[in-house]
Design a protein around this motif. Structure first.
Motif, PDB file in Angstrom:
ATOM      1  N   THR A   1       0.842  -1.201   0.000  1.00 51.07           N
ATOM      2  CA  THR A   1       0.000   0.000   0.000  1.00 51.07           C
ATOM      3  C   THR A   1       0.871   1.244   0.000  1.00 51.07           C
ATOM      4  O   THR A   1       0.640   2.184  -0.768  1.00 51.07           O
ATOM      5  CB  THR A   1      -0.935  -0.001   1.223  1.00 51.07           C
ATOM      6  N   SER A   2       1.891   1.228   0.844  1.00 49.96           N
ATOM      7  CA  SER A   2       2.814   2.361   0.920  1.00 49.96           C
ATOM      8  C   SER A   2       3.543   2.548  -0.406  1.00 49.96           C
ATOM      9  O   SER A   2       3.668   3.665  -0.912  1.00 49.96           O
ATOM     10  CB  SER A   2       3.817   2.120   2.050  1.00 49.96           C
ATOM     11  N   PHE A   3       4.016   1.443  -0.987  1.00 54.30           N
ATOM     12  CA  PHE A   3       4.736   1.500  -2.251  1.00 54.30           C
ATOM     13  C   PHE A   3       3.850   2.076  -3.358  1.00 54.30           C
ATOM     14  O   PHE A   3       4.237   2.979  -4.097  1.00 54.30           O
ATOM     15  CB  PHE A   3       5.214   0.094  -2.636  1.00 54.30           C
ATOM     16  N   VAL A   4       2.621   1.563  -3.451  1.00 59.95           N
ATOM     17  CA  VAL A   4       1.692   2.028  -4.489  1.00 59.95           C
ATOM     18  C   VAL A   4       1.368   3.501  -4.276  1.00 59.95           C
ATOM     19  O   VAL A   4       1.337   4.283  -5.232  1.00 59.95           O
ATOM     20  CB  VAL A   4       0.408   1.161  -4.495  1.00 59.95           C
ATOM     21  N   SER A   5       1.151   3.883  -3.026  1.00 56.21           N
ATOM     22  CA  SER A   5       0.853   5.279  -2.724  1.00 56.21           C
ATOM     23  C   SER A   5       2.010   6.185  -3.148  1.00 56.21           C
ATOM     24  O   SER A   5       1.802   7.229  -3.773  1.00 56.21           O
ATOM     25  CB  SER A   5       0.583   5.426  -1.230  1.00 56.21           C
ATOM     26  N   ASN A   6       3.239   5.759  -2.818  1.00 53.26           N
ATOM     27  CA  ASN A   6       4.416   6.549  -3.199  1.00 53.26           C
ATOM     28  C   ASN A   6       4.561   6.629  -4.717  1.00 53.26           C
ATOM     29  O   ASN A   6       4.900   7.683  -5.261  1.00 53.26           O
ATOM     30  CB  ASN A   6       5.686   5.961  -2.586  1.00 53.26           C
ATOM     31  N   MET A   7       4.322   5.503  -5.411  1.00 55.35           N
ATOM     32  CA  MET A   7       4.424   5.502  -6.877  1.00 55.35           C
ATOM     33  C   MET A   7       3.382   6.430  -7.481  1.00 55.35           C
ATOM     34  O   MET A   7       3.682   7.188  -8.405  1.00 55.35           O
ATOM     35  CB  MET A   7       4.235   4.086  -7.427  1.00 55.35           C
ATOM     36  N   ARG A   8       2.161   6.383  -6.963  1.00 58.29           N
ATOM     37  CA  ARG A   8       1.109   7.268  -7.480  1.00 58.29           C
ATOM     38  C   ARG A   8       1.487   8.724  -7.274  1.00 58.29           C
ATOM     39  O   ARG A   8       1.316   9.552  -8.166  1.00 58.29           O
ATOM     40  CB  ARG A   8      -0.219   6.964  -6.793  1.00 58.29           C
ATOM     41  N   GLN A   9       2.001   9.029  -6.083  1.00 58.96           N
ATOM     42  CA  GLN A   9       2.410  10.408  -5.774  1.00 58.96           C
ATOM     43  C   GLN A   9       3.520  10.850  -6.729  1.00 58.96           C
ATOM     44  O   GLN A   9       3.480  11.948  -7.273  1.00 58.96           O
ATOM     45  CB  GLN A   9       2.884  10.492  -4.317  1.00 58.96           C
ATOM     46  N   MET A  10       4.499   9.950  -6.947  1.00 59.52           N
ATOM     47  CA  MET A  10       5.608  10.274  -7.846  1.00 59.52           C
ATOM     48  C   MET A  10       5.090  10.504  -9.267  1.00 59.52           C
ATOM     49  O   MET A  10       5.506  11.448  -9.950  1.00 59.52           O
ATOM     50  CB  MET A  10       6.633   9.132  -7.849  1.00 59.52           C
ATOM     51  N   MET A  11       4.184   9.638  -9.722  1.00 59.63           N
ATOM     52  CA  MET A  11       3.631   9.778 -11.066  1.00 59.63           C
ATOM     53  C   MET A  11       2.850  11.086 -11.179  1.00 59.63           C
ATOM     54  O   MET A  11       2.942  11.789 -12.182  1.00 59.63           O
ATOM     55  CB  MET A  11       2.722   8.592 -11.407  1.00 59.63           C
ATOM     56  N   ARG A  12       2.074  11.412 -10.149  1.00 61.09           N
ATOM     57  CA  ARG A  12       1.323  12.663 -10.162  1.00 61.09           C
ATOM     58  C   ARG A  12       2.260  13.853 -10.263  1.00 61.09           C
ATOM     59  O   ARG A  12       2.028  14.772 -11.047  1.00 61.09           O
ATOM     60  CB  ARG A  12       0.474  12.779  -8.895  1.00 61.09           C
ATOM     61  N   GLU A  13       3.327  13.804  -9.448  1.00 65.06           N
ATOM     62  CA  GLU A  13       4.294  14.905  -9.476  1.00 65.06           C
ATOM     63  C   GLU A  13       4.962  14.991 -10.844  1.00 65.06           C
ATOM     64  O   GLU A  13       5.139  16.080 -11.386  1.00 65.06           O
ATOM     65  CB  GLU A  13       5.341  14.723  -8.382  1.00 65.06           C
ATOM     66  N   THR A  14       5.340  13.848 -11.400  1.00 68.56           N
ATOM     67  CA  THR A  14       5.994  13.833 -12.708  1.00 68.56           C
ATOM     68  C   THR A  14       5.049  14.360 -13.781  1.00 68.56           C
ATOM     69  O   THR A  14       5.418  15.207 -14.594  1.00 68.56           O
ATOM     70  CB  THR A  14       6.429  12.398 -13.074  1.00 68.56           C
ATOM     71  N   MET A  15       3.818  13.868 -13.769  1.00 69.84           N
ATOM     72  CA  MET A  15       2.852  14.291 -14.776  1.00 69.84           C
ATOM     73  C   MET A  15       2.515  15.766 -14.623  1.00 69.84           C
ATOM     74  O   MET A  15       2.452  16.494 -15.603  1.00 69.84           O
ATOM     75  CB  MET A  15       1.568  13.455 -14.669  1.00 69.84           C
ATOM     76  N   SER A  16       2.319  16.195 -13.392  1.00 74.87           N
ATOM     77  CA  SER A  16       1.972  17.605 -13.198  1.00 74.87           C
ATOM     78  C   SER A  16       3.163  18.488 -13.556  1.00 74.87           C
ATOM     79  O   SER A  16       2.979  19.594 -14.057  1.00 74.87           O
ATOM     80  CB  SER A  16       1.505  17.862 -11.766  1.00 74.87           C
ATOM     81  N   GLY A  17       4.391  18.003 -13.351  1.00 71.03           N
ATOM     82  CA  GLY A  17       5.584  18.767 -13.721  1.00 71.03           C
ATOM     83  C   GLY A  17       5.653  18.967 -15.220  1.00 71.03           C
ATOM     84  O   GLY A  17       5.860  20.090 -15.709  1.00 71.03           O
ATOM     85  N   SER A  18       5.447  17.903 -15.984  1.00 74.30           N
ATOM     86  CA  SER A  18       5.506  18.025 -17.437  1.00 74.30           C
ATOM     87  C   SER A  18       4.322  18.848 -17.947  1.00 74.30           C
ATOM     88  O   SER A  18       4.438  19.609 -18.902  1.00 74.30           O
ATOM     89  CB  SER A  18       5.539  16.654 -18.107  1.00 74.30           C
ATOM     90  N   GLU A  19       3.183  18.724 -17.298  1.00 72.32           N
ATOM     91  CA  GLU A  19       2.024  19.520 -17.681  1.00 72.32           C
ATOM     92  C   GLU A  19       2.300  20.999 -17.442  1.00 72.32           C
ATOM     93  O   GLU A  19       1.963  21.848 -18.273  1.00 72.32           O
ATOM     94  CB  GLU A  19       0.818  19.065 -16.863  1.00 72.32           C
ATOM     95  N   HIS A  20       2.946  21.273 -16.325  1.00 70.85           N
ATOM     96  CA  HIS A  20       3.314  22.654 -16.002  1.00 70.85           C
ATOM     97  C   HIS A  20       4.286  23.201 -17.051  1.00 70.85           C
ATOM     98  O   HIS A  20       4.127  24.338 -17.523  1.00 70.85           O
ATOM     99  CB  HIS A  20       3.939  22.710 -14.602  1.00 70.85           C
ATOM    100  N   GLU A  21       5.281  22.391 -17.425  1.00 74.61           N
ATOM    101  CA  GLU A  21       6.245  22.824 -18.450  1.00 74.61           C
ATOM    102  C   GLU A  21       5.534  23.075 -19.774  1.00 74.61           C
ATOM    103  O   GLU A  21       5.821  24.064 -20.470  1.00 74.61           O
ATOM    104  CB  GLU A  21       7.324  21.760 -18.648  1.00 74.61           C
ATOM    105  N   ARG A  22       4.602  22.193 -20.149  1.00 74.84           N
ATOM    106  CA  ARG A  22       3.855  22.356 -21.387  1.00 74.84           C
ATOM    107  C   ARG A  22       3.030  23.646 -21.359  1.00 74.84           C
ATOM    108  O   ARG A  22       2.996  24.411 -22.328  1.00 74.84           O
ATOM    109  CB  ARG A  22       2.933  21.155 -21.583  1.00 74.84           C
ATOM    110  N   HIS A  23       2.420  23.875 -20.225  1.00 75.56           N
ATOM    111  CA  HIS A  23       1.610  25.087 -20.079  1.00 75.56           C
ATOM    112  C   HIS A  23       2.487  26.341 -20.172  1.00 75.56           C
ATOM    113  O   HIS A  23       2.105  27.328 -20.822  1.00 75.56           O
ATOM    114  CB  HIS A  23       0.860  25.040 -18.748  1.00 75.56           C
ATOM    115  N   ALA A  24       3.657  26.297 -19.507  1.00 69.84           N
ATOM    116  CA  ALA A  24       4.585  27.444 -19.542  1.00 69.84           C
ATOM    117  C   ALA A  24       5.071  27.696 -20.964  1.00 69.84           C
ATOM    118  O   ALA A  24       5.140  28.844 -21.420  1.00 69.84           O
ATOM    119  CB  ALA A  24       5.770  27.187 -18.608  1.00 69.84           C
ATOM    120  N   ALA A  25       5.400  26.622 -21.699  1.00 66.67           N
ATOM    121  CA  ALA A  25       5.856  26.778 -23.086  1.00 66.67           C
ATOM    122  C   ALA A  25       4.739  27.363 -23.947  1.00 66.67           C
ATOM    123  O   ALA A  25       4.982  28.258 -24.781  1.00 66.67           O
ATOM    124  CB  ALA A  25       6.308  25.432 -23.633  1.00 66.67           C
ATOM    125  N   HIS A  26       3.525  26.889 -23.722  1.00 67.52           N
ATOM    126  CA  HIS A  26       2.402  27.404 -24.499  1.00 67.52           C
ATOM    127  C   HIS A  26       2.170  28.887 -24.188  1.00 67.52           C
ATOM    128  O   HIS A  26       1.919  29.698 -25.096  1.00 67.52           O
ATOM    129  CB  HIS A  26       1.145  26.587 -24.189  1.00 67.52           C
TER     130      HIS A  26
END
Length: 101
Positions: free
Chosen positions: A61-86
């Motif tokens: 449960t802890s591992f999955v939670s951490n992976m989800r958090q990491m994926m969210r951070e990674t996805m939101s980071g790239s989304e933020h970069e895409r938004h900034a570039a746009h």
């Protein structure tokens, strides 16, 4: 003498049967102890396995939670970069945006 011999033999037979009965009773008690010990070991293993399963479940449960958090951070980071570039692209003057070399 025949009567005394018969009584003596009969007494020996009774003593043998009594000894065999005592031995059989001892074996039954040992068998009951073995069964009791086996049941205790089985219940101990069940308890141990339940604890292990609980620990594994918690770790997963802890591992999955951490992976989800990491994926969210990674996805939101790239989304933020895409938004900034746009946003930067949209701030550029029209002439420079579509300039062809």
């Amino acid at each position: 003498m025949g009567y005394a011999d018969d009584i003596s033999r009969l007494r020996q037979e009774i003593d043998k049967m009594h000894g065999a009965r005592i031995e059989l009773r001892g074996r039954l008690h040992r068998y009951a102890d073995l069964r009791r010990n086996m049941n205790e070991q089985r219940s101990e293993m069940r308890r141990h396995n339940a604890e292990e399963a609980s620990r594994t479940r918690t770790a997963m449960t802890s591992f999955v939670s951490n992976m989800r958090q990491m994926m969210r951070e990674t996805m939101s980071g790239s989304e933020h970069e895409r938004h900034a570039a746009h946003s930067a692209w949209m701030r550029m003057p029209m002439a420079r945006r579509h300039k062809r070399d």
